[in-house]
Design a protein around this motif. Structure first.
Motif, PDB file in Angstrom:
ATOM      1  N   VAL A  17      27.231  -7.339 -33.214  1.00  0.00           N
ATOM      2  CA  VAL A  17      26.414  -6.300 -32.590  1.00  0.00           C
ATOM      3  C   VAL A  17      24.969  -6.705 -32.850  1.00  0.00           C
ATOM      4  O   VAL A  17      24.543  -6.800 -34.002  1.00  0.00           O
ATOM      5  N   ASP A  18      24.240  -6.993 -31.802  1.00  0.00           N
ATOM      6  CA  ASP A  18      22.875  -7.504 -31.924  1.00  0.00           C
ATOM      7  C   ASP A  18      21.835  -6.388 -31.925  1.00  0.00           C
ATOM      8  O   ASP A  18      22.107  -5.270 -31.499  1.00  0.00           O
ATOM      9  N   ASN A  19      20.640  -6.761 -32.389  1.00  0.00           N
ATOM     10  CA  ASN A  19      19.440  -5.917 -32.320  1.00  0.00           C
ATOM     11  C   ASN A  19      19.564  -4.603 -33.090  1.00  0.00           C
ATOM     12  O   ASN A  19      19.137  -3.559 -32.611  1.00  0.00           O
ATOM     13  N   LEU A  20      20.141  -4.674 -34.282  1.00  0.00           N
ATOM     14  CA  LEU A  20      20.260  -3.481 -35.109  1.00  0.00           C
ATOM     15  C   LEU A  20      19.100  -3.415 -36.100  1.00  0.00           C
ATOM     16  O   LEU A  20      18.592  -4.444 -36.539  1.00  0.00           O
ATOM     17  N   THR A  21      18.737  -2.197 -36.470  1.00  0.00           N
ATOM     18  CA  THR A  21      17.747  -2.017 -37.524  1.00  0.00           C
ATOM     19  C   THR A  21      18.427  -2.252 -38.874  1.00  0.00           C
ATOM     20  O   THR A  21      19.667  -2.274 -38.965  1.00  0.00           O
ATOM     21  N   SER A  22      17.633  -2.403 -39.922  1.00  0.00           N
ATOM     22  CA  SER A  22      18.223  -2.585 -41.246  1.00  0.00           C
ATOM     23  C   SER A  22      19.030  -1.351 -41.654  1.00  0.00           C
ATOM     24  O   SER A  22      20.080  -1.466 -42.296  1.00  0.00           O
ATOM     25  N   GLU A  23      18.568  -0.167 -41.263  1.00  0.00           N
ATOM     26  CA  GLU A  23      19.307   1.070 -41.571  1.00  0.00           C
ATOM     27  C   GLU A  23      20.657   1.087 -40.854  1.00  0.00           C
ATOM     28  O   GLU A  23      21.678   1.468 -41.431  1.00  0.00           O
ATOM     29  N   GLN A  24      20.680   0.671 -39.595  1.00  0.00           N
ATOM     30  CA  GLN A  24      21.929   0.622 -38.848  1.00  0.00           C
ATOM     31  C   GLN A  24      22.888  -0.396 -39.461  1.00  0.00           C
ATOM     32  O   GLN A  24      24.091  -0.154 -39.527  1.00  0.00           O
ATOM     33  N   CYS A  25      22.355  -1.526 -39.934  1.00  0.00           N
ATOM     34  CA  CYS A  25      23.194  -2.527 -40.607  1.00  0.00           C
ATOM     35  C   CYS A  25      23.812  -1.949 -41.872  1.00  0.00           C
ATOM     36  O   CYS A  25      24.998  -2.181 -42.149  1.00  0.00           O
ATOM     37  N   LYS A  26      23.036  -1.196 -42.631  1.00  0.00           N
ATOM     38  CA  LYS A  26      23.555  -0.571 -43.850  1.00  0.00           C
ATOM     39  C   LYS A  26      24.677   0.410 -43.513  1.00  0.00           C
ATOM     40  O   LYS A  26      25.708   0.454 -44.196  1.00  0.00           O
ATOM     41  N   ILE A  27      24.471   1.193 -42.460  1.00  0.00           N
ATOM     42  CA  ILE A  27      25.495   2.161 -42.043  1.00  0.00           C
ATOM     43  C   ILE A  27      26.773   1.427 -41.638  1.00  0.00           C
ATOM     44  O   ILE A  27      27.878   1.807 -42.037  1.00  0.00           O
ATOM     45  N   LEU A  28      26.630   0.352 -40.861  1.00  0.00           N
ATOM     46  CA  LEU A  28      27.813  -0.417 -40.453  1.00  0.00           C
ATOM     47  C   LEU A  28      28.497  -1.057 -41.649  1.00  0.00           C
ATOM     48  O   LEU A  28      29.737  -1.090 -41.712  1.00  0.00           O
ATOM     49  N   ASP A  29      27.732  -1.558 -42.601  1.00  0.00           N
ATOM     50  CA  ASP A  29      28.333  -2.138 -43.801  1.00  0.00           C
ATOM     51  C   ASP A  29      29.152  -1.097 -44.554  1.00  0.00           C
ATOM     52  O   ASP A  29      30.268  -1.373 -45.005  1.00  0.00           O
ATOM     53  N   GLN A  30      28.599   0.112 -44.677  1.00  0.00           N
ATOM     54  CA  GLN A  30      29.340   1.191 -45.342  1.00  0.00           C
ATOM     55  C   GLN A  30      30.602   1.523 -44.559  1.00  0.00           C
ATOM     56  O   GLN A  30      31.683   1.688 -45.130  1.00  0.00           O
ATOM     57  N   MET A  31      30.459   1.642 -43.248  1.00  0.00           N
ATOM     58  CA  MET A  31      31.594   1.986 -42.398  1.00  0.00           C
ATOM     59  C   MET A  31      32.686   0.920 -42.513  1.00  0.00           C
ATOM     60  O   MET A  31      33.870   1.239 -42.616  1.00  0.00           O
ATOM     61  N   TRP A  32      32.284  -0.340 -42.505  1.00  0.00           N
ATOM     62  CA  TRP A  32      33.230  -1.449 -42.529  1.00  0.00           C
ATOM     63  C   TRP A  32      33.984  -1.507 -43.849  1.00  0.00           C
ATOM     64  O   TRP A  32      35.094  -2.037 -43.922  1.00  0.00           O
ATOM     65  N   SER A  33      33.394  -0.947 -44.908  1.00  0.00           N
ATOM     66  CA  SER A  33      34.034  -0.986 -46.221  1.00  0.00           C
ATOM     67  C   SER A  33      35.134   0.070 -46.385  1.00  0.00           C
ATOM     68  O   SER A  33      35.870   0.037 -47.368  1.00  0.00           O
ATOM     69  N   MET A  34      35.248   0.989 -45.441  1.00  0.00           N
ATOM     70  CA  MET A  34      36.261   2.041 -45.528  1.00  0.00           C
ATOM     71  C   MET A  34      37.653   1.439 -45.295  1.00  0.00           C
ATOM     72  O   MET A  34      37.833   0.568 -44.449  1.00  0.00           O
ATOM     73  N   ASP A  35      38.633   1.926 -46.062  1.00  0.00           N
ATOM     74  CA  ASP A  35      39.988   1.391 -45.967  1.00  0.00           C
ATOM     75  C   ASP A  35      40.921   2.217 -45.088  1.00  0.00           C
ATOM     76  O   ASP A  35      41.904   1.697 -44.572  1.00  0.00           O
ATOM     77  N   THR A  36      40.621   3.507 -44.937  1.00  0.00           N
ATOM     78  CA  THR A  36      41.523   4.369 -44.166  1.00  0.00           C
ATOM     79  C   THR A  36      40.721   5.246 -43.200  1.00  0.00           C
ATOM     80  O   THR A  36      39.513   5.439 -43.372  1.00  0.00           O
ATOM     81  N   LYS A  37      41.431   5.781 -42.211  1.00  0.00           N
ATOM     82  CA  LYS A  37      40.794   6.720 -41.284  1.00  0.00           C
ATOM     83  C   LYS A  37      40.337   7.971 -42.016  1.00  0.00           C
ATOM     84  O   LYS A  37      39.286   8.529 -41.692  1.00  0.00           O
ATOM     85  N   GLU A  38      41.110   8.383 -43.004  1.00  0.00           N
ATOM     86  CA  GLU A  38      40.751   9.582 -43.768  1.00  0.00           C
ATOM     87  C   GLU A  38      39.470   9.356 -44.568  1.00  0.00           C
ATOM     88  O   GLU A  38      38.611  10.243 -44.634  1.00  0.00           O
ATOM     89  N   GLU A  39      39.362   8.180 -45.159  1.00  0.00           N
ATOM     90  CA  GLU A  39      38.151   7.838 -45.906  1.00  0.00           C
ATOM     91  C   GLU A  39      36.941   7.800 -44.970  1.00  0.00           C
ATOM     92  O   GLU A  39      35.867   8.305 -45.300  1.00  0.00           O
ATOM     93  N   LEU A  40      37.136   7.225 -43.796  1.00  0.00           N
ATOM     94  CA  LEU A  40      36.058   7.161 -42.806  1.00  0.00           C
ATOM     95  C   LEU A  40      35.654   8.567 -42.363  1.00  0.00           C
ATOM     96  O   LEU A  40      34.460   8.879 -42.279  1.00  0.00           O
ATOM     97  N   ALA A  41      36.632   9.418 -42.099  1.00  0.00           N
ATOM     98  CA  ALA A  41      36.338  10.793 -41.676  1.00  0.00           C
ATOM     99  C   ALA A  41      35.573  11.545 -42.758  1.00  0.00           C
ATOM    100  O   ALA A  41      34.601  12.266 -42.462  1.00  0.00           O
ATOM    101  N   GLY A  42      35.969  11.375 -44.013  1.00  0.00           N
ATOM    102  CA  GLY A  42      35.262  12.018 -45.114  1.00  0.00           C
ATOM    103  C   GLY A  42      33.840  11.521 -45.233  1.00  0.00           C
ATOM    104  O   GLY A  42      32.910  12.293 -45.494  1.00  0.00           O
ATOM    105  N   TRP A  43      33.666  10.228 -45.038  1.00  0.00           N
ATOM    106  CA  TRP A  43      32.329   9.638 -45.098  1.00  0.00           C
ATOM    107  C   TRP A  43      31.446  10.189 -43.980  1.00  0.00           C
ATOM    108  O   TRP A  43      30.302  10.560 -44.218  1.00  0.00           O
ATOM    109  N   PHE A  44      31.988  10.252 -42.748  1.00  0.00           N
ATOM    110  CA  PHE A  44      31.225  10.840 -41.640  1.00  0.00           C
ATOM    111  C   PHE A  44      30.765  12.254 -42.008  1.00  0.00           C
ATOM    112  O   PHE A  44      29.628  12.633 -41.758  1.00  0.00           O
ATOM    113  N   GLY A  45      31.677  13.024 -42.597  1.00  0.00           N
ATOM    114  CA  GLY A  45      31.361  14.396 -42.959  1.00  0.00           C
ATOM    115  C   GLY A  45      30.301  14.520 -44.038  1.00  0.00           C
ATOM    116  O   GLY A  45      29.649  15.554 -44.157  1.00  0.00           O
TER     117      GLY A  45
END
Length: 78
Positions: free
Chosen positions: A5-33
């Motif tokens: 995914v090109d042309n991301l800000t450093s903040e967006q990269c950090k968010i994607l890194d956090q998102m990518w580290s999630m192991d389950t859909k439930e963990e991802l949903a909790g993180w979104f919340g």
């Protein structure tokens, strides 16, 4: 799977890194919340971009296979 995914800000990269580290859909949903509305909106957009990129990669793979099959029976594809 390689995903770009090109042309991301450093903040967006950090968010994607956090998102990518999630192991389950439930963990991802909790993180979104747990995010502020602004970060959650950004995370949802980035999540959708990842989904679209994955679909695009799958379609590219399927197109390559289809072109090879057509070529094997003598049909030219452009």
């Amino acid at each position: 799977m390689k995903m770009t995914v090109d042309n991301l800000t450093s903040e967006q990269c950090k968010i994607l890194d956090q998102m990518w580290s999630m192991d389950t859909k439930e963990e991802l949903a909790g993180w979104f919340g747990s995010l502020t509305k602004e970060k959650r909106d950004t995370a949802y957009v980035l999540h959708n971009l990842m989904i679209l990129e994955a679909i695009d990669n799958e379609l590219d793979d399927n197109l390559t296979v289809a072109k090879m099959m057509l070529s094997s029976i003598g049909v030219s594809s452009v």
